[in-house]
Motif scaffolding. Structure first.
Motif, PDB file in Angstrom:
ATOM      1  N   VAL A 147       0.844  -1.201   0.000  1.00 15.80           N
ATOM      2  CA  VAL A 147       0.000   0.000   0.000  1.00 15.80           C
ATOM      3  C   VAL A 147       0.881   1.253   0.000  1.00 15.80           C
ATOM      4  N   ALA A 148       1.949   1.222   0.807  1.00 10.42           N
ATOM      5  CA  ALA A 148       2.853   2.375   0.869  1.00 10.42           C
ATOM      6  C   ALA A 148       3.589   2.562  -0.463  1.00 10.42           C
ATOM      7  N   GLU A 149       4.073   1.469  -1.058  1.00  6.88           N
ATOM      8  CA  GLU A 149       4.799   1.580  -2.343  1.00  6.88           C
ATOM      9  C   GLU A 149       3.890   2.054  -3.474  1.00  6.88           C
ATOM     10  N   MET A 150       2.627   1.606  -3.469  1.00  6.78           N
ATOM     11  CA  MET A 150       1.710   2.008  -4.542  1.00  6.78           C
ATOM     12  C   MET A 150       1.371   3.495  -4.443  1.00  6.78           C
ATOM     13  N   HIS A 151       1.371   4.004  -3.228  1.00 11.11           N
ATOM     14  CA  HIS A 151       0.972   5.390  -3.027  1.00 11.11           C
ATOM     15  C   HIS A 151       2.152   6.359  -3.115  1.00 11.11           C
ATOM     16  N   PHE A 152       3.270   5.954  -2.505  1.00 13.87           N
ATOM     17  CA  PHE A 152       4.390   6.893  -2.369  1.00 13.87           C
ATOM     18  C   PHE A 152       5.678   6.403  -3.022  1.00 13.87           C
ATOM     19  N   GLY A 153       5.721   5.183  -3.528  1.00 11.78           N
ATOM     20  CA  GLY A 153       7.002   4.633  -3.982  1.00 11.78           C
ATOM     21  C   GLY A 153       6.985   4.125  -5.403  1.00 11.78           C
ATOM     22  N   ALA A 154       7.530   2.920  -5.580  1.00  9.36           N
ATOM     23  CA  ALA A 154       7.806   2.375  -6.916  1.00  9.36           C
ATOM     24  C   ALA A 154       6.544   2.065  -7.727  1.00  9.36           C
ATOM     25  N   GLY A 155       5.376   1.972  -7.068  1.00  6.57           N
ATOM     26  CA  GLY A 155       4.156   1.622  -7.801  1.00  6.57           C
ATOM     27  C   GLY A 155       3.251   2.815  -8.070  1.00  6.57           C
ATOM     28  N   ARG A 156       3.741   4.009  -7.742  1.00  6.83           N
ATOM     29  CA  ARG A 156       2.904   5.198  -7.868  1.00  6.83           C
ATOM     30  C   ARG A 156       2.359   5.363  -9.293  1.00  6.83           C
ATOM     31  N   GLY A 157       1.046   5.498  -9.404  1.00  4.51           N
ATOM     32  CA  GLY A 157       0.422   5.742 -10.712  1.00  4.51           C
ATOM     33  C   GLY A 157       0.375   4.520 -11.613  1.00  4.51           C
ATOM     34  N   ARG A 158       0.779   3.344 -11.126  1.00  4.73           N
ATOM     35  CA  ARG A 158       0.818   2.163 -12.000  1.00  4.73           C
ATOM     36  C   ARG A 158      -0.536   1.449 -12.002  1.00  4.73           C
ATOM     37  N   ARG A 159      -1.033   1.147 -13.200  1.00  4.46           N
ATOM     38  CA  ARG A 159      -2.308   0.452 -13.371  1.00  4.46           C
ATOM     39  C   ARG A 159      -2.031  -1.022 -13.661  1.00  4.46           C
ATOM     40  N   GLY A 160      -3.102  -1.764 -13.964  1.00  2.00           N
ATOM     41  CA  GLY A 160      -2.934  -3.185 -14.292  1.00  2.00           C
ATOM     42  C   GLY A 160      -2.573  -3.980 -13.058  1.00  2.00           C
ATOM     43  N   THR A 161      -1.961  -5.153 -13.263  1.00  2.59           N
ATOM     44  CA  THR A 161      -1.596  -6.012 -12.135  1.00  2.59           C
ATOM     45  C   THR A 161      -0.162  -5.713 -11.705  1.00  2.59           C
ATOM     46  N   VAL A 162      -0.030  -5.329 -10.453  1.00  7.40           N
ATOM     47  CA  VAL A 162       1.291  -5.047  -9.872  1.00  7.40           C
ATOM     48  C   VAL A 162       1.452  -5.965  -8.668  1.00  7.40           C
ATOM     49  N   ILE A 163       2.605  -6.632  -8.557  1.00  7.23           N
ATOM     50  CA  ILE A 163       2.841  -7.536  -7.427  1.00  7.23           C
ATOM     51  C   ILE A 163       4.104  -7.115  -6.679  1.00  7.23           C
ATOM     52  N   VAL A 209       5.377 -17.151 -10.452  1.00  9.37           N
ATOM     53  CA  VAL A 209       4.343 -16.156 -10.134  1.00  9.37           C
ATOM     54  C   VAL A 209       3.864 -15.489 -11.433  1.00  9.37           C
ATOM     55  N   GLU A 210       4.811 -15.241 -12.352  1.00  7.84           N
ATOM     56  CA  GLU A 210       4.439 -14.613 -13.627  1.00  7.84           C
ATOM     57  C   GLU A 210       3.518 -15.522 -14.444  1.00  7.84           C
ATOM     58  N   MET A 211       3.805 -16.814 -14.411  1.00  4.91           N
ATOM     59  CA  MET A 211       2.962 -17.775 -15.142  1.00  4.91           C
ATOM     60  C   MET A 211       1.518 -17.707 -14.612  1.00  4.91           C
ATOM     61  N   LEU A 212       1.361 -17.492 -13.309  1.00  3.55           N
ATOM     62  CA  LEU A 212       0.017 -17.474 -12.719  1.00  3.55           C
ATOM     63  C   LEU A 212      -0.715 -16.146 -12.915  1.00  3.55           C
ATOM     64  N   PHE A 213       0.015 -15.019 -12.860  1.00  2.00           N
ATOM     65  CA  PHE A 213      -0.665 -13.712 -12.794  1.00  2.00           C
ATOM     66  C   PHE A 213      -0.347 -12.746 -13.936  1.00  2.00           C
ATOM     67  N   SER A 214       0.693 -12.988 -14.714  1.00  2.00           N
ATOM     68  CA  SER A 214       1.121 -12.067 -15.779  1.00  2.00           C
ATOM     69  C   SER A 214       1.074 -10.599 -15.350  1.00  2.00           C
ATOM     70  N   PRO A 215       1.776 -10.249 -14.280  1.00  2.00           N
ATOM     71  CA  PRO A 215       1.751  -8.839 -13.852  1.00  2.00           C
ATOM     72  C   PRO A 215       2.532  -7.946 -14.816  1.00  2.00           C
ATOM     73  N   GLU A 216       2.220  -6.645 -14.771  1.00  2.00           N
ATOM     74  CA  GLU A 216       3.009  -5.683 -15.553  1.00  2.00           C
ATOM     75  C   GLU A 216       4.304  -5.362 -14.817  1.00  2.00           C
ATOM     76  N   LEU A 217       4.223  -5.398 -13.489  1.00  2.00           N
ATOM     77  CA  LEU A 217       5.348  -4.920 -12.678  1.00  2.00           C
ATOM     78  C   LEU A 217       5.519  -5.778 -11.429  1.00  2.00           C
ATOM     79  N   PHE A 218       6.774  -6.155 -11.142  1.00  2.00           N
ATOM     80  CA  PHE A 218       7.134  -6.739  -9.841  1.00  2.00           C
ATOM     81  C   PHE A 218       7.907  -5.678  -9.061  1.00  2.00           C
ATOM     82  N   ILE A 219       7.514  -5.454  -7.818  1.00  6.96           N
ATOM     83  CA  ILE A 219       8.302  -4.584  -6.932  1.00  6.96           C
ATOM     84  C   ILE A 219       8.928  -5.503  -5.879  1.00  6.96           C
ATOM     85  N   ILE A 220      10.254  -5.459  -5.759  1.00  2.23           N
ATOM     86  CA  ILE A 220      10.942  -6.327  -4.792  1.00  2.23           C
ATOM     87  C   ILE A 220      11.257  -5.526  -3.531  1.00  2.23           C
TER      88      ILE A 220
END
Ligand code: BGC
Length: 248
Positions: free
Chosen positions: A113-129, A194-205
């Protein structure tokens, strides 16, 4: 606005007041060691020490390294004491903190939640893991910015084992693997699954290893999704816990 965030981890219980407008700690964080065994009673004492250090009297968000339903009830405890299972952690911690309002959230969900709002996932749509590679592996799955809570992708089966026993940061240390070997074999294979199961656009480690991304990200090949390190690093859990307590 400020809310207090606490992150319960395998080695430490860390917390600080969080500035929710900036998505950052409002004061330097305070840490106490996680007791072993990490029982509800011992961990609750640790959370109290961290909150009392700041003389805090408002709402508190707390992360937990297991499945948490309704901001309160612990359902699994892979890396802490089993006696947590079915504990009402909101009631336990609220009582220990003298009646302060408490919200409990899975640690990886909070970091996500913190990364999506303030970090590496900001503004990213689609599936992000977001995957935290630490003592265990935590996961937070987002679809167009909305969290699907408690996904527990660290417990997928990989080569006949619990995935976190193969690809976590602890597994790298326990098996004395080089960064390159761990990344090119264990982490790559896990991400491919994980990619085979979900096909995300972005992985944040995320997790502690996000600070050492240069040592391992270049060795992960053949994954279609973009792979980036978390940006809030070790504070993502604290910030995300406070955000959840504020209703995000
Ligand atoms: C737990 C998850 C947690 C992760 C990281 C796993 O063992 O099952 O709930 O998010 O570890 O702490």
């Amino acid at each position: 606005m400020q809310i207090f965030g606490v992150d319960i981890g395998g080695s430490g219980i860390k917390g600080a007041p969080v500035d929710l407008d900036k998505g950052d700690l409002a004061q330097e964080r305070h840490k106490v060691l996680t007791p072993h065994p990490a029982t509800p009673d011992g961990v609750a004492d640790g959370v109290k020490q961290v909150v009392d250090h700041f003389g805090w009297t408002g709402p508190v968000g707390v992360t937990f390294p297991g499945v948490v339903t309704d901001g309160a009830t612990i359902r699994t405890a892979a890396n802490v004491d089993d006696s947590w299972i079915d504990t009402d952690a909101r009631a336990l911690l609220g009582e220990r903190l003298g009646g302060l309002p408490v919200t409990v959230v899975n640690d990886a969900d909070a970091a996500g939640v913190a990364e999506m709002h303030f970090g590496a996932g900001r503004g990213r749509r689609g599936t992000v893991i977001l995957l935290t590679l630490g003592t265990g592996i935590g996961s937070a799955v987002f679809v167009d910015g909305v969290l699907v809570p408690n996904t527990e992708l660290g417990h997928l089966e990989l080569d006949g084992h619990d995935a976190e026993k193969r690809a976590s940061s602890k597994a790298r240390e326990d098996h004395d693997l080089s960064w390159e070997h761990w990344a090119a074999h264990r982490v790559r294979k896990y991400l491919a699954h994980v990619e085979m199961l979900f096909s995300p656009e972005l992985f944040i480690i995320g997790g502690g290893v996000s600070r050492k991304a240069h040592k391992f990200l270049p060795h992960i090949e053949g994954i279609k999704a973009e792979i980036v390190p978390a940006q809030l690093q070790n504070n993502a859990g604290i910030v995300g816990a406070a955000m959840r307590a504020a209703g995000h």
